[in-house]
Structure formats: C-alpha cells, structure tokens
Design a protein around this motif. Structure first.
Motif, PDB file in Angstrom:
ATOM      1  N   LEU A  81       0.849  -1.184   0.000  1.00 16.45           N
ATOM      2  CA  LEU A  81       0.000   0.000   0.000  1.00 16.45           C
ATOM      3  C   LEU A  81       0.890   1.241   0.000  1.00 16.45           C
ATOM      4  O   LEU A  81       1.814   1.354   0.819  1.00 16.45           O
ATOM      5  N   TRP A  82       0.594   2.145  -0.919  1.00 16.65           N
ATOM      6  CA  TRP A  82       1.355   3.391  -1.059  1.00 16.65           C
ATOM      7  C   TRP A  82       0.457   4.564  -0.710  1.00 16.65           C
ATOM      8  O   TRP A  82      -0.746   4.558  -0.999  1.00 16.65           O
ATOM      9  N   MET A  83       1.052   5.577  -0.108  1.00 15.00           N
ATOM     10  CA  MET A  83       0.301   6.728   0.383  1.00 15.00           C
ATOM     11  C   MET A  83       0.880   8.026  -0.169  1.00 15.00           C
ATOM     12  O   MET A  83       2.090   8.169  -0.296  1.00 15.00           O
ATOM     13  N   ARG A  84      -0.008   8.951  -0.491  1.00 16.61           N
ATOM     14  CA  ARG A  84       0.377  10.330  -0.809  1.00 16.61           C
ATOM     15  C   ARG A  84      -0.580  11.273  -0.090  1.00 16.61           C
ATOM     16  O   ARG A  84      -1.739  10.923   0.163  1.00 16.61           O
ATOM     17  N   ILE A  85      -0.099  12.443   0.213  1.00 19.49           N
ATOM     18  CA  ILE A  85      -0.900  13.453   0.900  1.00 19.49           C
ATOM     19  C   ILE A  85      -0.932  14.728   0.066  1.00 19.49           C
ATOM     20  O   ILE A  85       0.092  15.172  -0.454  1.00 19.49           O
ATOM     21  N   SER A  86      -2.128  15.297  -0.071  1.00 22.57           N
ATOM     22  CA  SER A  86      -2.274  16.651  -0.604  1.00 22.57           C
ATOM     23  C   SER A  86      -2.679  17.548   0.553  1.00 22.57           C
ATOM     24  O   SER A  86      -3.537  17.187   1.359  1.00 22.57           O
ATOM     25  N   TYR A  87      -2.055  18.725   0.638  1.00 22.86           N
ATOM     26  CA  TYR A  87      -2.342  19.649   1.729  1.00 22.86           C
ATOM     27  C   TYR A  87      -3.259  20.791   1.281  1.00 22.86           C
ATOM     28  O   TYR A  87      -3.570  21.662   2.089  1.00 22.86           O
ATOM     29  N   ASP A  88      -3.655  20.778   0.009  1.00 20.77           N
ATOM     30  CA  ASP A  88      -4.371  21.930  -0.545  1.00 20.77           C
ATOM     31  C   ASP A  88      -5.528  21.495  -1.444  1.00 20.77           C
ATOM     32  O   ASP A  88      -5.652  21.933  -2.575  1.00 20.77           O
ATOM     33  N   TYR A  89      -6.371  20.600  -0.929  1.00 26.90           N
ATOM     34  CA  TYR A  89      -7.570  20.157  -1.648  1.00 26.90           C
ATOM     35  C   TYR A  89      -7.244  19.475  -2.974  1.00 26.90           C
ATOM     36  O   TYR A  89      -8.007  19.547  -3.933  1.00 26.90           O
ATOM     37  N   GLY A  90      -6.100  18.804  -3.079  1.00 25.91           N
ATOM     38  CA  GLY A  90      -5.777  18.048  -4.278  1.00 25.91           C
ATOM     39  C   GLY A  90      -5.102  18.830  -5.374  1.00 25.91           C
ATOM     40  O   GLY A  90      -4.922  18.312  -6.479  1.00 25.91           O
ATOM     41  N   GLN A  91      -4.698  20.065  -5.088  1.00 21.72           N
ATOM     42  CA  GLN A  91      -4.054  20.870  -6.122  1.00 21.72           C
ATOM     43  C   GLN A  91      -2.598  20.449  -6.333  1.00 21.72           C
ATOM     44  O   GLN A  91      -2.097  20.472  -7.446  1.00 21.72           O
TER      45      GLN A  91
END
Length: 642
Positions: A467-477
């Motif tokens: 399982l790989w994870m990514r984070i957006s901090y700005d609503y997916g921009q």
C-alpha cells in the motif's frame, strides 16, 4: 489547527519518501496483452460438506502507525471492482469494520459459514470474530451509521434471495435485529452488491444502491437491462424504506445496456449524497443529491467512446485506456467531490476478436487518476481511446499515483518474479489499483495498492503489492512524496496488501484510519483460484503523525487559493481566493518555461472572498501556472489551457 499541525508533521515525515518524478515505462512490456474471462462472482452450485479450515493468526504491530489484526478470513474476494463502505468512525472515536468472512470448507468456494465479519473499537478492538452476524450465508457487506448512535449492515445472499439487514440502535453492543431488505421491484430478480451510506444531521437517512441480479447470477433483465442499478432510501434510520427500487434518471436503458458488479461507490456529507460509477466498459460519472436523495444530478467525468458497449457485439479498432474498474471518492467541507481511480487498458479488437466470454487487457498499464468538481469533464484526446492514457492525464495534471522505482535502477517494472507477468492482476486490472481517499480539512490522504519492486514471494515467482500513500495539503491541487506503508515492517516482508479502505472521516485528533487485507500469496483464492486457500488478515492501521510533536504551533495562512474553474480552460476561467485580512494582492501567470504572460500589479484588497475572470483564449494551448501573492504569502497553482 489540528489538521494544519498534521500537515506540517507529514511534510517532514514524507520528505524521506519517494520523489514525485514519474519514470517512463518500458514500451515492450506495456504492449504485452493477456486474455481474461468476463466473470462476476457467481455462487457455487455444489453440495456443501461439513469440514473446516482454520489457521491461527498472529497479532502484529507495525513500525508505521499502530497496526492491529481485527478479522481473519479465508474467503478473500472482498470485491469484484470498487469496495463498499466497510469502515466507519463516530465522533466519539469509536469505530466499526466489516468484511466478507468465511473459513469453513473453502473447497470449490463452498464456505457455508460465509457472512459478515464485524469488529468494534472502543478504547481497543474487540476479539477477532468467530462467526458471522447474520443467521444465513451472505456476502459483500456494507456498513453505515444509523440514527444518533446506531449502525446498520446490509449484505446480499445470492441470486434472487432477499438481501439481509442487521440493525441496532446502539453501536458496538446489544443484539442485532435482522430483517429482509425490501425486494427488487416486480419484473426484477433479486438484489446484489449493495452500497450504503447515511446522511442528515442525525444519520436518519440511509441510502442504498444495489444491482438487480443479472442472468449470470440467476436473474432476469429488468426494464431492458441485464443488471440495473437501483436506489433505496430509509428516512427513519433503517426502520422502514420510503424509496424502493427507483431507477434514477441517467441510469436506465436509454443510457446503458447494463451495469457490472461492484463498479459503484457511495459517500455523504451533511445532506449531500453522492454515488460514483467507474468501469472499463461504461462512463465514469457521479450522481449527486443535495437534499438527502430527493433529487439527483448526473455529472460525467469521463465519457466512454462506446456509449452502449455490448460484450456480444461491440468490437474496437484500437485498444482502450479506461478506468480499471476500481474507483473511490470523498467529499470535502466545501461540498466538493474528489474522485480517484485505477487506470487500465482493455480491448475487444475487430482484427482478432476473442471469444464472447473474454477480453484482452494490458497488465503493465499503470496509474491512479484524479478529478474533482472544480474540473470539467476530462477533455477528449485526439484519439478518444487515449483520453484515459496515463501520459495524457499527466499532461492535464490528473495523474497522482504510479508504481515506484524502489531499487533505483532508473526504470520501473524491474520486477524480480520469474513468471511472464511477475505479479497478480485482480478484477481491478492495473499495476496500481484499488485507490481510497479521505479528507480532513484541506488535506486529502490517498492510499492505493501497487506492485512493489524488491518484495518477492519465497519461491521467487511473484512480486507483492504494497500500500502506497500520498498526501495533498491543498484540496488536491498539489501532492507530496510517495510512502510505502509496509516497507520498513518485517511482518510484511512476505505479504500481499490489497483492498485498502480509508474511513470517510478522521478521528478527533485528525488521524486517518485504514483497514486492508494482507496474506502471504498474491492473488485471490475465492472464485479465481489463483492459489490454495490461506488466511487473510484484515488489519487496522492508525496513521499516527502527531506523536511527540504537540509543541509545534504553525501560523495560520492568510491566503487561500482555489483551483481555477473550468480547468482545462478553453475560454474564460474563474480564479477564486480568500484573504483573512486587508493585504496588498497581486496575480501573475507564467508559461511552463517560466515566462510571464500576464500580470495584475499588487493592489490592496479587503479581507473576504474574491475572484478574477481570466480570458484563457488569448493563450496558446499548454500548461501554465498562476501565482497569487498576498503580503508575504504566495500560492501557485497549475492551469491547463486547451
């Protein structure tokens, strides 16, 4: 404040992850195709015998977050495509998780004990369940909140039998009340593969989408569709059902010949309810209600080039990039829907058509796509078969996941297994598949399952998925680095990690919660017979990022900038932003080489919401960046002009 704190810590944690640069795939591999059957999860037609299969599990604690095994099952087919809602969190931090569980007599998929495996968390998880919650054999459960503190689980039986509802007014405790779900409407034969979610201030509205049983599952066509997708609603937390068997406008035979199992998902926020559909063979779209299911509006995300695709008659002149059958969505606090999906490549080619019961697919196709409601429908590529091609989506800023170059060889798909395709393709066909997302404030967490280099089965034949994870901090921009959730955990050295489900909300501390399947052999035993029956562990991962970091006090941002809409832009496009205080504000637009093509000089503006309408037709097609500066802050976003 909590989600801002979490954002800062995550940026530090993920800085050690994999980079955002996508490495092109080897063309020879990506052009290799295989054939697979057109199959649903049909029930076995064999006698059941009284034998059993069991294997003790081991409690495991991961280095990343805190992991706990909560359910064990030998029946491992959790979905034919996308996953139902299987994991919920209440405001008091209590949680409940479900799966299709079965351990007895796995031979020929009998599993006479198959049903809903349920576990509840209050301070700690309960013991692993030893029996289903239903009194009869079921599968494909979906769970939702019901009323101020209750819960409801709905699961199908098989063929034309009524689905079963288990309901209780106090979550986690007390006896379940079981009753039959409302029957399919006259002319239809049974309901299968339910999806449930609740809405309203006290979760009194329960919404269910389910399919009429197609011919392959013992059913009959309904209103011209061999598998119709119907809507049901309860307005009293599941006690009665005031909407039954509704065929919503946009879902009938005027639009689609049929639907396929598990190609849909549901989500809610306040009084909003959304159903997402994603399939290799039909449009990707959402059905959205703003009034607890009274009225619905359809939005096409990707228009399929074959509007009435029929496996019996439709042949293609070219291969088709598409949704790989797995998709998911979440709704942010502004009511915007965010959608992710796995990317596949399929065909029924005119030059050499496979038999009517099969199709061709390209196993090395790879990517996770992303869309939200600030974007328009995905614009058709020059070749409509390529609209969902990863490279095309990447050019639009809509590709957010892919397999990683773990061993730093300089190219991907450097898999070590000895098989022709040294990994397993599931009913969701991509290298990277089964995406799930959840939102906390402006932060979006993405988790997906992806074939991972250097992790190989003990016999050296197949590579595992992690399982790989990514984070957006700005609503997916924008999106941060990639993180392998199993990389540093010795207990996952020989684990296939699939079927991830993020709870649709975080807990009180802003922590994301995840459940998933892990077993030591890639592939599926139930129905697909990829391997012998083995125990699958359903694992809960508490993604704790706040430990030891409470002293961090980030400064709140004064400037918030939204994605321009529509994007891609062909004419005028609107750029919206908010400032929390009176500040000098300026805007500039740059092309991809950094050349400034437009500027508004800095001018003092009052606190509040503002927007700017820009005529993009003055620019040539391509990728641009617009930056808004307010005082000492500056925010940059990507804009696509067509």
């Amino acid at each position: 404040m909590k989600h801002l704190l979490l954002s800062l810590i995550l940026m530090a944690v993920l800085s050690a992850g994999f980079s955002q640069k996508r490495i092109p795939a080897d063309k020879e591999r990506t052009q290799m195709s295989l054939t697979r059957s057109i199959h649903e999860s049909t029930e076995p037609r064999i006698p059941m015998v009284n034998s059993s299969f069991s294997q003790p599990g081991i409690l495991k604690n991961a280095n990343w977050g805190t992991e706990t095994e909560i359910i064990e099952t030998v029946f491992d087919m959790q979905s034919n495509a996308s996953l139902a809602n299987r994991f919920i969190i209440w405001d008091d931090n209590t949680r409940a998780a479900v799966c299709t569980r079965g351990v007895e007599n796995p031979t020929n998929n009998a599993f006479p004990d198959r049903g809903t495996g349920y576990n509840f968390f209050n301070i700690s998880w309960g013991p692993k369940p030893t029996a289903r919650i239903e009194t009869v054999r079921t599968g494909w459960p979906t769970i939702a909140k019901a009323g101020p503190s209750g819960e409801i689980v709905i699961a199908h039986v098989s063929g034309t039998a009524a689905m079963k509802v288990n309901h209780r007014t106090t979550k986690g405790t007390g006896a379940w009340t079981q009753y039959d779900f409302p029957a399919a409407p006259a002319g239809a034969s049974g309901l299968l593969w339910p999806r449930a979610v609740s809405s309203g201030a006290n979760n009194n509205y329960i919404h269910v989408f389910a399919m009429t049983a197609p011919a392959g599952n013992g059913g009959t066509p309904y209103l011209g569709q061999d598998g119709a997708l119907l809507y049901y609603r309860s307005s009293d937390a599941g006690l009665t059902w005031d909407k039954q068997g509704e065929l919503l406008e946009g879902l009938g035979s005027d639009y689609y010949l049929n639907f396929s199992s598990d190609t849909y998902a549901v989500a809610s926020k306040g009084d909003m309810v959304v159903m997402l559909h994603g399939s290799a063979w039909k449009d990707m779209f959402i059905m959205k209600s703003m009034d607890n299911g009274e009225t619905w509006e359809k939005t096409i995300i990707w228009e399929h080039p074959y509007p009435f695709f029929d496996f019996n008659t439709t042949l293609m002149p070219d291969t088709l990039y598409s949704c790989d059958n797995s998709s998911n969505m979440a709704i942010d606090n502004n009511g915007m829907v965010h959608v992710v999906w796995g990317i596949g490549r399929v065909a029924r080619l005119a030059a050499a058509p496979p038999d009517p019961g099969s199709y061709s697919y390209w196993p090395y196709t790879d990517g996770i796509g992303y869309w939200n409601e600030s974007m328009s429908q995905i614009p058709e590529a020059d070749n409509p078969h390529h609209t969902m091609m990863p490279e095309y989506l990447e050019s639009l800023g809509m590709l957010i996941g892919w397999t990683q170059d773990v061993n730093n060889s300089g190219f991907v798909f450097d898999f070590e297994g000895t098989a022709e395709t040294p990994f397993n393709a599931y009913r969701s066909l991509g290298i990277s598949c089964m995406p799930t997302i959840a939102i906390n404030g402006s932060m979006i967490a993405l988790v997906y399952s992806s074939v991972t280099e250097t992790f190989v089965t003990a016999d050296g034949t197949l590579n595992y998925k992690h399982l790989w994870m990514r984070i957006s901090y700005d609503y997916g921009q924008t999106w941060g680095d990639f993180l392998d959730l199993q990389a540093d955990n010795i207990f996952h050295l020989y684990d296939e990690c699939i079927y991830p489900v993020l709870a649709d909300q975080t807990d009180q501390s802003g922590t994301f919660h995840l459940i998933y399947n892990a077993d030591n052999i890639p592939g599926i035993f139930a129905f697909d017979n990829d391997h012998d029956p083995v125990v699958n562990r359903i694992i809960h991962n508490k993604l704790e990022f706040l430990v030891g970091m409470d002293e961090v006090q980030p400064t709140p941002a004064s400037l918030s900038v939204h994605q321009n809409y529509p994007n891609p832009a062909t004419g005028t496009t609107e750029i919206r932003f908010e400032i929390s205080e009176t500040l000098p504000l300026g805007l500039e637009i740059l092309n991809i080489t950094g050349q400034k093509v437009f500027e508004i000089p800095s001018t003092e503006m009052q606190a509040g919401n503002h927007s700017f309408i820009f005529d993009a037709s003055r620019l040539t097609s391509g990728i641009y960046f617009y930056s808004i500066s307010a005082g000492n802050e500056k925010v940059t976003q990507k804009m696509v002009v067509r």
